[in-house]
Design a protein around this motif. Structure first.
Motif, PDB file in Angstrom:
ATOM      1  N   LEU A  56       0.816  -1.218   0.000  1.00  0.00           N
ATOM      2  CA  LEU A  56       0.000   0.000   0.000  1.00  0.00           C
ATOM      3  C   LEU A  56       0.852   1.271   0.000  1.00  0.00           C
ATOM      4  O   LEU A  56       0.331   2.364  -0.236  1.00  0.00           O
ATOM      5  CB  LEU A  56      -0.917   0.015   1.225  1.00  0.00           C
ATOM      6  CG  LEU A  56      -2.284  -0.635   1.135  1.00  0.00           C
ATOM      7  CD1 LEU A  56      -2.996  -0.527   2.468  1.00  0.00           C
ATOM      8  CD2 LEU A  56      -3.136  -0.023   0.041  1.00  0.00           C
ATOM      9  N   ARG A  57       2.133   1.097   0.321  1.00  0.00           N
ATOM     10  CA  ARG A  57       3.055   2.235   0.430  1.00  0.00           C
ATOM     11  C   ARG A  57       2.611   3.206   1.526  1.00  0.00           C
ATOM     12  O   ARG A  57       2.484   4.417   1.316  1.00  0.00           O
ATOM     13  CB  ARG A  57       3.189   2.961  -0.911  1.00  0.00           C
ATOM     14  CG  ARG A  57       3.764   2.077  -2.012  1.00  0.00           C
ATOM     15  CD  ARG A  57       3.833   2.822  -3.317  1.00  0.00           C
ATOM     16  NE  ARG A  57       4.364   1.949  -4.376  1.00  0.00           N
ATOM     17  CZ  ARG A  57       4.496   2.306  -5.638  1.00  0.00           C
ATOM     18  NH1 ARG A  57       4.128   3.528  -6.030  1.00  0.00           N
ATOM     19  NH2 ARG A  57       4.972   1.464  -6.535  1.00  0.00           N
ATOM     20  N   VAL A  58       2.307   2.620   2.684  1.00  0.00           N
ATOM     21  CA  VAL A  58       1.953   3.431   3.847  1.00  0.00           C
ATOM     22  C   VAL A  58       2.888   3.056   5.000  1.00  0.00           C
ATOM     23  O   VAL A  58       3.438   1.956   5.049  1.00  0.00           O
ATOM     24  CB  VAL A  58       0.490   3.214   4.275  1.00  0.00           C
ATOM     25  CG1 VAL A  58      -0.457   3.674   3.198  1.00  0.00           C
ATOM     26  CG2 VAL A  58       0.232   1.751   4.635  1.00  0.00           C
ATOM     27  N   ASN A  59       3.061   3.975   5.931  1.00  0.00           N
ATOM     28  CA  ASN A  59       3.946   3.727   7.063  1.00  0.00           C
ATOM     29  C   ASN A  59       3.216   3.184   8.283  1.00  0.00           C
ATOM     30  O   ASN A  59       3.781   2.426   9.066  1.00  0.00           O
ATOM     31  CB  ASN A  59       4.682   5.027   7.439  1.00  0.00           C
ATOM     32  CG  ASN A  59       5.594   5.506   6.324  1.00  0.00           C
ATOM     33  OD1 ASN A  59       6.246   4.690   5.670  1.00  0.00           O
ATOM     34  ND2 ASN A  59       5.646   6.826   6.119  1.00  0.00           N
ATOM     35  N   GLN A  60       1.987   3.584   8.461  1.00  0.00           N
ATOM     36  CA  GLN A  60       1.239   3.157   9.641  1.00  0.00           C
ATOM     37  C   GLN A  60       0.731   1.727   9.466  1.00  0.00           C
ATOM     38  O   GLN A  60       0.489   1.268   8.353  1.00  0.00           O
ATOM     39  CB  GLN A  60       0.066   4.111   9.919  1.00  0.00           C
ATOM     40  CG  GLN A  60      -1.075   4.064   8.920  1.00  0.00           C
ATOM     41  CD  GLN A  60      -0.860   4.958   7.710  1.00  0.00           C
ATOM     42  OE1 GLN A  60       0.284   5.323   7.399  1.00  0.00           O
ATOM     43  NE2 GLN A  60      -1.936   5.300   7.034  1.00  0.00           N
ATOM     44  N   ASN A  61       0.554   1.035  10.599  1.00  0.00           N
ATOM     45  CA  ASN A  61       0.057  -0.349  10.526  1.00  0.00           C
ATOM     46  C   ASN A  61      -1.457  -0.442  10.670  1.00  0.00           C
ATOM     47  O   ASN A  61      -2.019  -1.528  10.695  1.00  0.00           O
ATOM     48  CB  ASN A  61       0.735  -1.230  11.583  1.00  0.00           C
ATOM     49  CG  ASN A  61       0.406  -0.776  12.997  1.00  0.00           C
ATOM     50  OD1 ASN A  61      -0.313   0.212  13.191  1.00  0.00           O
ATOM     51  ND2 ASN A  61       0.940  -1.483  13.969  1.00  0.00           N
ATOM     52  N   THR A  62      -2.129   0.701  10.778  1.00  0.00           N
ATOM     53  CA  THR A  62      -3.590   0.727  10.855  1.00  0.00           C
ATOM     54  C   THR A  62      -4.141   1.529   9.679  1.00  0.00           C
ATOM     55  O   THR A  62      -3.668   2.636   9.393  1.00  0.00           O
ATOM     56  CB  THR A  62      -4.057   1.363  12.175  1.00  0.00           C
ATOM     57  OG1 THR A  62      -3.542   0.598  13.265  1.00  0.00           O
ATOM     58  CG2 THR A  62      -5.577   1.374  12.255  1.00  0.00           C
ATOM     59  N   VAL A  63      -5.129   0.950   9.013  1.00  0.00           N
ATOM     60  CA  VAL A  63      -5.752   1.598   7.859  1.00  0.00           C
ATOM     61  C   VAL A  63      -7.248   1.755   8.141  1.00  0.00           C
ATOM     62  O   VAL A  63      -7.924   0.787   8.498  1.00  0.00           O
ATOM     63  CB  VAL A  63      -5.554   0.765   6.574  1.00  0.00           C
ATOM     64  CG1 VAL A  63      -6.312   1.397   5.404  1.00  0.00           C
ATOM     65  CG2 VAL A  63      -4.077   0.641   6.250  1.00  0.00           C
ATOM     66  N   SER A  64      -7.740   2.970   8.015  1.00  0.00           N
ATOM     67  CA  SER A  64      -9.173   3.223   8.211  1.00  0.00           C
ATOM     68  C   SER A  64      -9.873   3.272   6.866  1.00  0.00           C
ATOM     69  O   SER A  64      -9.394   3.930   5.928  1.00  0.00           O
ATOM     70  CB  SER A  64      -9.390   4.547   8.953  1.00  0.00           C
ATOM     71  OG  SER A  64      -8.850   4.470  10.257  1.00  0.00           O
TER      72      SER A  64
END
Length: 491
Positions: free
Chosen positions: A222-230
């Protein structure tokens, strides 16, 4: 008697002895309607089929020892589209509520008139959103699912390659699916067959807030840094039934039913989600599916002009120029074995009318002071994978033996086929009105032909009616002198 029940299991493609997980709580789940439009006669078949199974299970194990769950799908893209079409001036949630309430109310009214008992529980998808979100998170935690950036927003998807026996119900392996079907290329999916568990909603679509924890691998995708996605979104179709069946019946239950068209992908995907989320080898021990319904030999479709709703059969004269009682529709379905295709026709309904009249005329002679049980031979046949055609044959035999109307009456009531004469005489009156209108139309046509001196065709109408027992009488109007024609049934 319980050990005599045999059911055909789609999962094993064989007839098996039915052994409940808990005889004190036999559990059955059946996929119910998506309430965006009135239910059609194809929808009536599984409702009737699994109603008779419900009745049999209650008879065997006791009324308080059977739990029958039939869901209502009240969140779906078809519902959204219908709400926007029918109520364009209302806020979407209000429009959706109007569509689903009206359609669900009509469904309940229709199936009650088909003689169907209410299920033990009837969960709605929108009341089980929290349970769906929990299952999606379990699948993410187990590595069976992932979140991807789709064309219309983020989606939680099931990874079919993570389930080794995916396709066991439909007997379709992934290689066959890829080779034998046109699959849309969707680059955000790991595999073309991966299916949606949860999808993001646009501002004009219903949605619920959901927060998912994802793996390091998924974060990289996803190319995101956080481990939680809303994801403010809504459930995929398949996850709804997994959540509702688990909530009301448990992780593994006895029977799961529905139409043949649901085997793939709906039921296949239910199994994948449920087994992977719950770490079980099966979701339900027995899978049962009823066959397709055709109308007058053709697939039912609006383009063919043979699309008929249950309500239209019961309350309008769209099919065969008359209304049809619910008991007649019920028997017309049960005259064919539930696993076989059925050709729904006017002649089949007319045959059901004749049969029901004969049965109930004899059964009405029962003595209410005599305690009677359901015919044991009918129960034996019924317990052999719901062999309703054999039960119909058995009821014909009971009718010949007029000494036991009590047994016949008890059996008809058990099957939901009790249709006393005071009810079918109302139908006869309606049918007589329809016949009268048809004869009057032919009489008018004949008078027009006589005026134009088309005597051959006029005589043909007269002779055809006479052959059917309708005698025409010509005379003159005493005031105008014009020809008038009356008719009577020839005795």
């Amino acid at each position: 008697m319980a050990e005599g029940l045999k059911l055909y299991n789609t999962l094993t493609r064989s007839k098996v002895d039915f052994i409940p997980i808990d005889p004190k709580n036999v559990r059955m789940y059946v996929c119910g309607p998506t309430v965006y439009d009135f239910a059609h006669i194809g929808n009536a078949r599984p409702v009737i089929v699994f109603d008779v199974l419900y009745r049999l299970l209650r008879h065997i194990y006791g009324e308080n020892h059977v739990t029958y769950a039939r869901n209502i799908t009240d969140v779906d893209d078809k519902i959204n589209a219908r709400a926007l079409r029918d109520f364009p001036d209302l806020p979407l949630n209000e429009a959706i509520a109007k569509v689903t309430q009206k359609t669900a109310d009509q469904f309940h009214a229709d199936v009650a008139r088909l003689g169907c008992l209410a299920p033990t529980v009837e969960p709605r998808a929108t009341d089980n959103i929290e349970q769906m979100i929990v299952i999606v998170q379990k699948l993410l935690d187990g590595g069976f699912a992932y979140i991807a950036q789709g064309r219309d927003g983020r989606e939680a998807l099931f990874d079919v390659l993570r389930m080794p026996n995916y396709g066991a119900l439909s007997k379709r392996n992934l290689t066959d699916q890829q080779a034998g079907a046109r699959i849309a290329v969707e680059p955000h999916k790991r595999n073309p067959e991966d299916f949606v568990l949860w999808k993001e909603s646009a501002a004009t679509e219903p949605g619920w807030p959901a927060s998912f924890t994802i793996s390091e691998e998924n974060r990289a995708e996803l190319r995101v840094n956080q481990n939680t996605v809303s994801i403010y979104g809504r459930p995929g179709w398949h996850i709804e039934c997994s959540a509702m069946s688990k909530r009301y019946l448990g992780e593994v239950f006895d029977i799961h039913g529905g139409g043949l068209d649901l085997i793939f992908p709906h039921h296949e995907n239910e199994i994948a989600q449920s087994c992977c989320a719950n770490d079980t080898s099966v979701m339900a021990n027995v899978w049962m599916h009823n066959g397709f319904v055709q109308v007058e030999g053709k697939k039912m479709s609006k383009s063919e002009g043979n699309f008929v709703t249950i309500n239209e059969l019961l309350d309008t004269k769209k099919f065969g120029n008359r209304k049809w009682p619910g008991e007649v529709l019920r028997l017309a379905m049960l005259m064919t074995h539930y696993r076989q295709p059925i050709d729904f026709s006017i002649s089949r309904l007319e045959e059901a009318v004749r049969i029901l009249k004969r049965w109930n005329l004899i059964a009405e002679a029962y003595d209410p002071n005599i305690k009677a049980s359901v015919d044991s031979e009918a129960l034996h046949l019924f317990s052999d994978d719901l062999d309703t055609p054999a039960v119909v044959t058995r009821l014909h035999a009971l009718v010949k033996n007029e000494d036991f109307p009590e047994t016949l009456a008890a059996t008809l009531k058990f099957l939901g086929l009790w249709w006393p004469s005071k009810e079918w005489k109302k139908y006869d009156h309606q049918a007589d009105d329809t016949l009268s209108a048809a004869i009057d139309a032919l009489v008018e046509m004949r008078l027009e032909m006589l005026k134009t001196k088309n005597f051959a065709e006029a005589d043909k109408i007269r002779d055809d009616l006479l052959a059917k027992g309708i005698q025409l009488k010509d005379g003159k109007d005493k005031d105008t002198g014009e020809r008038v024609t009356t008719w009577e049934v020839k005795r």
